[in-house]
Write a protein that holds these residues in place. Structure first.
Motif, PDB file in Angstrom:
ATOM      1  N   UNK A 186     -10.665  11.122  -0.356  1.00  8.15           N
ATOM      2  CA  UNK A 186     -11.755  10.560  -1.159  1.00  8.15           C
ATOM      3  C   UNK A 186     -11.346   9.268  -1.871  1.00  8.15           C
ATOM      4  N   UNK A 187     -10.264   8.655  -1.383  1.00  2.00           N
ATOM      5  CA  UNK A 187      -9.856   7.347  -1.892  1.00  2.00           C
ATOM      6  C   UNK A 187      -9.254   7.338  -3.277  1.00  2.00           C
ATOM      7  N   UNK A 188      -8.719   8.482  -3.722  1.00  2.00           N
ATOM      8  CA  UNK A 188      -8.190   8.548  -5.085  1.00  2.00           C
ATOM      9  C   UNK A 188      -6.805   9.197  -5.153  1.00  2.00           C
ATOM     10  N   UNK A 241      -8.414  18.735 -13.709  1.00  2.00           N
ATOM     11  CA  UNK A 241      -7.710  17.453 -13.642  1.00  2.00           C
ATOM     12  C   UNK A 241      -8.367  16.524 -12.622  1.00  2.00           C
ATOM     13  N   UNK A 242      -8.800  17.089 -11.509  1.00  2.00           N
ATOM     14  CA  UNK A 242      -9.474  16.283 -10.488  1.00  2.00           C
ATOM     15  C   UNK A 242     -10.765  15.685 -11.029  1.00  2.00           C
ATOM     16  N   UNK A 243     -11.499  16.474 -11.805  1.00  2.00           N
ATOM     17  CA  UNK A 243     -12.754  15.981 -12.378  1.00  2.00           C
ATOM     18  C   UNK A 243     -12.509  14.818 -13.323  1.00  2.00           C
ATOM     19  N   UNK A 244     -11.350  14.816 -13.986  1.00  2.00           N
ATOM     20  CA  UNK A 244     -11.032  13.748 -14.933  1.00  2.00           C
ATOM     21  C   UNK A 244     -10.877  12.395 -14.245  1.00  2.00           C
ATOM     22  N   UNK A 245     -10.561  12.407 -12.956  1.00  2.00           N
ATOM     23  CA  UNK A 245     -10.421  11.131 -12.242  1.00  2.00           C
ATOM     24  C   UNK A 245     -11.633  10.866 -11.344  1.00  2.00           C
ATOM     25  N   UNK A 246     -12.712  11.612 -11.572  1.00  2.00           N
ATOM     26  CA  UNK A 246     -13.956  11.320 -10.884  1.00  2.00           C
ATOM     27  C   UNK A 246     -14.209  12.077  -9.597  1.00  2.00           C
ATOM     28  N   UNK A 247     -13.395  13.092  -9.303  1.00  2.00           N
ATOM     29  CA  UNK A 247     -13.642  13.903  -8.114  1.00  2.00           C
ATOM     30  C   UNK A 247     -14.612  15.038  -8.445  1.00  2.00           C
ATOM     31  N   UNK A 248     -15.283  15.538  -7.441  1.00  2.00           N
ATOM     32  CA  UNK A 248     -16.274  16.600  -7.602  1.00  2.00           C
ATOM     33  C   UNK A 248     -15.564  17.929  -7.849  1.00  2.00           C
ATOM     34  N   UNK A 249     -15.675  18.439  -9.062  1.00  2.00           N
ATOM     35  CA  UNK A 249     -14.924  19.644  -9.430  1.00  2.00           C
ATOM     36  C   UNK A 249     -15.242  20.829  -8.528  1.00  2.00           C
ATOM     37  N   UNK A 262       0.840  -1.191   0.000  1.00  2.00           N
ATOM     38  CA  UNK A 262       0.000   0.000   0.000  1.00  2.00           C
ATOM     39  C   UNK A 262       0.882   1.251   0.000  1.00  2.00           C
ATOM     40  N   UNK A 263       0.470   2.242  -0.762  1.00  2.00           N
ATOM     41  CA  UNK A 263       1.284   3.435  -0.979  1.00  2.00           C
ATOM     42  C   UNK A 263       0.543   4.682  -0.518  1.00  2.00           C
ATOM     43  N   UNK A 264       1.262   5.560   0.169  1.00  2.00           N
ATOM     44  CA  UNK A 264       0.728   6.872   0.523  1.00  2.00           C
ATOM     45  C   UNK A 264       1.766   7.924   0.164  1.00  2.00           C
ATOM     46  N   UNK A 265       1.319   8.952  -0.544  1.00  2.00           N
ATOM     47  CA  UNK A 265       2.218  10.029  -0.937  1.00  2.00           C
ATOM     48  C   UNK A 265       2.178  11.170   0.066  1.00  2.00           C
TER      49      UNK A 265
END
Length: 226
Positions: free
Chosen positions: A120-122, A150-158, A44-47
């Motif tokens: 948000x798990x992403x 860019x966030x919206x492109x990965x499914x986050x609420x813009x 598991x990775x965390x940045x």
């Protein structure tokens, strides 16, 4: 299956070696999993946040050669050669760097987005998207609206991303990462902390990462049988 191995990675978006190191670590983790087989633990990775040049303006007037020439005091020809060298190493890792279109910027808001994405798990998707946008596509990663796109492109609420970045919702989390990095003595990135015990500095070869993971796993197995 054994308990997962935790990988904490300090890095910056505006760090060519961080993207290269990301790919090499991924290759090393895959090699480790293949060798270990069905009993391999999850990795598991965390940045975590690290700013290489926190004094960079959001809208830097110039290209990457201009920035490095000014920031590092290097001759333009030397910088150009260095970027060509890095581009070749990136290509060998499967990455397409395009310094000609890169928009150098301050990354503090990008780091806040990574914390938002983690909540948000992403986070992993956000990290990859930001690095590709910066090094390959010439997208701006320092302004709120661009980051929200860019966030919206990965499914986050813009809209919620805009709110979060405008309010500085996760700025304290970024600062906490930076403080912990200083406690660890981290002065350059990428820096990998494996299982909370082992530090690996730089974009090492995939085989090195695989070896460290194998060593951690072997020590766990030995401990379990004692």
């Amino acid at each position: 299956m054994s308990e997962s191995i935790k990988i904490d990675i300090w890095s910056d978006i505006a760090c060519p070696w961080c993207y290269i190191g990301k790919r090499k670590f991924e290759a090393g983790a895959a090699a480790f999993a293949e060798k270990a087989g069905a009993d391999a633990p999850d990795v598991t990775i965390e940045y975590h946040s690290f700013e290489l040049a926190p004094d960079t303006p959001v809208d830097f007037d110039g290209d990457e050669i201009d920035f490095l020439s000014t920031h590092k005091g290097m001759p333009a020809d030397q910088v150009k050669g260095m970027l060509e060298h890095v581009t070749g190493i990136a290509e060998a890792a499967g990455l397409d760097y395009n310094f000609d279109v890169l928009k150098h910027t301050n990354t503090i808001k990008a780091h806040q987005l990574l914390h938002y994405a983690k909540a948000h798990g992403k986070q992993l998707e956000a990290k990859e998207r930001l690095l590709k946008a910066y090094f390959t596509e010439g997208r701006h990663v320092g302004r709120i609206d661009d980051l929200a796109d860019l966030a919206a492109e990965i499914g986050l609420d813009r809209d919620d991303v805009v709110r979060s970045l405008t309010e500085g919702e996760f700025l304290s989390d970024v600062r906490a990462d930076q403080a912990l990095g200083r406690e660890y003595g981290i002065q350059g990135v990428p820096f990998f902390v494996i299982d909370g015990k082992y530090g690996v500095s730089g974009a090492q070869e995939a085989a090195t990462f695989a070896q460290v993971l194998d060593q951690v796993w072997a020590q766990r197995e030995e401990g379990a049988t004692v």
